[in-house]
Design an enzyme around this catalytic site. Structure first.
Site, PDB file in Angstrom:
ATOM      1  N   CYS B  78     -11.384  -1.647  23.658  1.00 34.47           N
ATOM      2  CA  CYS B  78     -11.741  -0.434  24.415  1.00 34.47           C
ATOM      3  C   CYS B  78     -10.799   0.717  24.081  1.00 34.47           C
ATOM      4  O   CYS B  78      -9.577   0.584  24.205  1.00 34.47           O
ATOM      5  CB  CYS B  78     -11.689  -0.712  25.909  1.00 34.47           C
ATOM      6  N   VAL B  79     -11.362   1.849  23.713  1.00 33.44           N
ATOM      7  CA  VAL B  79     -10.552   2.988  23.271  1.00 33.44           C
ATOM      8  C   VAL B  79      -9.657   3.533  24.381  1.00 33.44           C
ATOM      9  O   VAL B  79      -8.470   3.809  24.155  1.00 33.44           O
ATOM     10  CB  VAL B  79     -11.439   4.108  22.651  1.00 33.44           C
TER      11      VAL B  79
END
Lengths: 130, 119
Positions: B78-79
């Site tokens: 997840c960024v």
């Protein structure tokens, strides 16, 4: 960077419940699960959010964490309605054990006993916990 | 069956990533498909290519990468969670890529079951 597959989700509506069980500060779980709730809204799914255990404190009125050097993210819960996320459940037992009542929250919630929440969970396609 | 997996804890500090890996391995061995593993919270640390456990210990970062390659499992970091923990493209081990939280919802919709590993 490897190639990203795209899975077909067109026209599929599933029941998602996000299960919040942690106090708002002390760990990052509450903040980051809230970020995932907001993103999920873009997918037009049937979303609900449950608060139980210390998770009920996430939506308690009057957060003031500035002395901890943290930002108060509780106003973000009030934005959920704007994303059509209106099914917010608080587990009755968790609420009462912490001396809280339905008027102590920053958002309008449905207070449900554990047995009923358990039924709601059983009806979901996807449960995401944090 | 098509599985999606969410890993919510870092490697070594917590068993979540080990349990998720063992589950994925067993599921694949039984002929099921693991479509995607989504790494969230401290789980993003599972993608750190600088991770160097002692030589007689399991290397989770490498194990995930090998599984991705052999069985076409999509490993998504997840960024938002990664950036605040300093996990960036240049730090990613082979087989992982950084993408958005939408990938979690997507796999929740596309997989028959989404399993969450963590506290």
């Amino acid at each position: 960077m490897s190639e990203e597959p795209v899975f077909d989700t067109q026209g599929v509506v599933r029941k998602f419940m996000f299960v919040n069980r942690k106090a708002p500060y002390g760990t990052i779980y509450a903040l980051e699960i809230l970020e995932s709730v907001l993103i999920s809204a873009a997918f037009e799914q049937d979303i609900s959010v449950a608060f139980l255990d210390d998770g009920v404190f996430q939506i308690k009125k009057g957060h003031d964490p500035k002395d901890l050097g943290m930002k108060n993210f509780s106003p973000t819960y009030r934005a959920l309605g704007g994303y059509d996320i209106e099914k917010l459940y608080v587990e009755k037992e968790s609420m009462e054990a912490r001396g809280l009542g339905p008027d102590d929250f920053v958002v309008k919630v449905q207070v449900v006993p554990a047995a009923e929440l358990s039924k709601l969970m059983a009806e979901q396609d996807v449960l995401i916990t944090g | 069956m098509k599985f999606g997996i969410m890993v919510n804890e870092g490697p070594f500090n917590h068993q979540a990533s080990d349990s998720a890996y063992q589950f994925a391995k067993a599921a694949i061995a039984k002929g099921h498909q693991v479509m995607r593993v989504f790494f969230y919270y401290d789980g993003v640390n599972n993608a750190n290519r600088l991770s160097e456990p002692q030589s007689d210990d399991r290397n989770l970062v490498k194990l995930w990468g090998e599984m991705a390659k052999t069985h076409k499992v999509d490993l998504v970091v997840c960024v938002a969670a990664a950036l605040r923990r300093g996990i960036k493209d240049e730090l990613l081990a082979e087989g992982f890529h950084i993408s958005g939280l939408g990938q979690l919802t997507e796999i929740g919709i596309a997989a028959d079951r989404l399993l969450v590993f963590g506290d």
